[in-house]
Scaffold this motif. Structure first.
Motif, PDB file in Angstrom:
ATOM      1  N   ASN A  53       0.391   9.425  -5.930  1.00 29.08           N
ATOM      2  CA  ASN A  53       0.758   8.308  -5.311  1.00 29.08           C
ATOM      3  C   ASN A  53      -0.372   7.361  -5.196  1.00 29.08           C
ATOM      4  O   ASN A  53      -0.075   6.189  -4.428  1.00 29.08           O
ATOM      5  CB  ASN A  53       1.162   8.755  -3.804  1.00 29.08           C
ATOM      6  CG  ASN A  53       2.480   9.480  -3.633  1.00 29.08           C
ATOM      7  OD1 ASN A  53       3.445   9.363  -4.458  1.00 29.08           O
ATOM      8  ND2 ASN A  53       2.623  10.384  -2.651  1.00 29.08           N
ATOM      9  N   THR A  57      -0.007   3.175  -3.743  1.00 32.30           N
ATOM     10  CA  THR A  57      -0.739   2.908  -2.415  1.00 32.30           C
ATOM     11  C   THR A  57      -1.898   1.836  -2.791  1.00 32.30           C
ATOM     12  O   THR A  57      -2.101   0.877  -2.048  1.00 32.30           O
ATOM     13  CB  THR A  57      -1.566   4.099  -1.886  1.00 32.30           C
ATOM     14  OG1 THR A  57      -0.686   5.148  -1.766  1.00 32.30           O
ATOM     15  CG2 THR A  57      -2.582   3.967  -0.657  1.00 32.30           C
ATOM     16  N   LEU A  60      -0.027  -1.595  -2.819  1.00 31.94           N
ATOM     17  CA  LEU A  60       0.326  -2.007  -1.508  1.00 31.94           C
ATOM     18  C   LEU A  60      -1.038  -2.686  -0.851  1.00 31.94           C
ATOM     19  O   LEU A  60      -1.009  -3.713  -0.224  1.00 31.94           O
ATOM     20  CB  LEU A  60       0.831  -0.906  -0.688  1.00 31.94           C
ATOM     21  CG  LEU A  60       0.950  -1.369   0.737  1.00 31.94           C
ATOM     22  CD1 LEU A  60       2.158  -2.272   1.097  1.00 31.94           C
ATOM     23  CD2 LEU A  60       1.525   0.034   1.679  1.00 31.94           C
ATOM     24  N   VAL A  61      -2.221  -1.837  -1.068  1.00 31.01           N
ATOM     25  CA  VAL A  61      -3.326  -2.516  -0.351  1.00 31.01           C
ATOM     26  C   VAL A  61      -3.908  -3.819  -0.953  1.00 31.01           C
ATOM     27  O   VAL A  61      -4.263  -4.646  -0.207  1.00 31.01           O
ATOM     28  CB  VAL A  61      -4.808  -1.341  -0.646  1.00 31.01           C
ATOM     29  CG1 VAL A  61      -5.928  -2.020  -0.092  1.00 31.01           C
ATOM     30  CG2 VAL A  61      -4.256  -0.179   0.414  1.00 31.01           C
ATOM     31  N   ASN A 101       6.451   7.663  -3.423  1.00 25.37           N
ATOM     32  CA  ASN A 101       6.146   6.295  -2.585  1.00 25.37           C
ATOM     33  C   ASN A 101       6.704   5.153  -3.304  1.00 25.37           C
ATOM     34  O   ASN A 101       5.879   4.328  -3.378  1.00 25.37           O
ATOM     35  CB  ASN A 101       4.627   6.252  -2.115  1.00 25.37           C
ATOM     36  CG  ASN A 101       3.709   6.236  -3.320  1.00 25.37           C
ATOM     37  OD1 ASN A 101       4.188   6.286  -4.368  1.00 25.37           O
ATOM     38  ND2 ASN A 101       2.525   5.747  -3.132  1.00 25.37           N
ATOM     39  N   GLN A 104       6.237   2.259  -0.843  1.00 24.95           N
ATOM     40  CA  GLN A 104       4.874   1.427  -0.956  1.00 24.95           C
ATOM     41  C   GLN A 104       4.783   0.611  -2.374  1.00 24.95           C
ATOM     42  O   GLN A 104       4.123  -0.357  -1.985  1.00 24.95           O
ATOM     43  CB  GLN A 104       3.959   2.539  -0.664  1.00 24.95           C
ATOM     44  CG  GLN A 104       3.820   3.092   0.662  1.00 24.95           C
ATOM     45  CD  GLN A 104       2.661   4.223   0.745  1.00 24.95           C
ATOM     46  OE1 GLN A 104       1.984   4.540  -0.126  1.00 24.95           O
ATOM     47  NE2 GLN A 104       2.414   4.711   1.927  1.00 24.95           N
ATOM     48  N   GLY A 108       4.082  -3.273  -2.185  1.00 23.79           N
ATOM     49  CA  GLY A 108       3.090  -3.828  -3.116  1.00 23.79           C
ATOM     50  C   GLY A 108       3.277  -4.965  -4.028  1.00 23.79           C
ATOM     51  O   GLY A 108       2.618  -6.114  -4.136  1.00 23.79           O
TER      52      GLY A 108
END
Length: 129
Positions: A53, A57, A60-61, A101, A104, A108
């Motif tokens: 994942n 992630t 998204l960040v 994910n 997510q 992103g």
């Protein structure tokens, strides 16, 4: 008496011979029941590897950061592009079943695109004024 404690665990005693250091000589290496012997992934034998994942992630960040720092338009544009790229890679992994994910990763992509638009808008605003 612990399996790795002083003395030898009697034969047939439950809990003896788990492959810890100091194990009696009568047990073959394949019978050792700890996950360090298995190659390819960490975990107990017979389990599936964990989902990958990380890309979703990271997308998204980076997308959220690009939307937040849009006043620093060069940073926002670079972070937005990276957010879209990592989100797309994460989305591809989720569609192949390697990650869990997908939402997510999509967020992103959306936040990265919004950061790019806001960064370009700030650049246009600075050039016009």
């Amino acid at each position: 008496m612990a399996p790795d404690g002083p003395g030898q665990v009697p034969y047939g005693y439950p809990g003896g011979g788990y492959g810890y250091p100091g194990q009696p000589q009568g047990y073959p290496a394949q019978a050792q029941g700890y996950p360090g012997q298995h190659q390819g992934y960490y975990g107990w034998p017979g389990t599936q590897p964990l989902p990958a994942n990380g890309m979703g992630t990271a997308g998204l960040v980076l997308g959220i950061l690009s939307a937040i720092v849009f006043c620093l338009w060069p940073v926002a544009i670079v972070l937005g592009i990276l957010g879209v790229i990592f989100g797309s890679i994460g989305r591809g992994k989720a569609s192949k079943g390697m990650a869990t994910n997908a939402g997510q990763a999509l967020a992103g992509i959306i936040c990265g695109a919004a950061g790019i638009v806001l960064g370009v808008g700030m650049l246009v605003l600075l050039v016009v004024t």
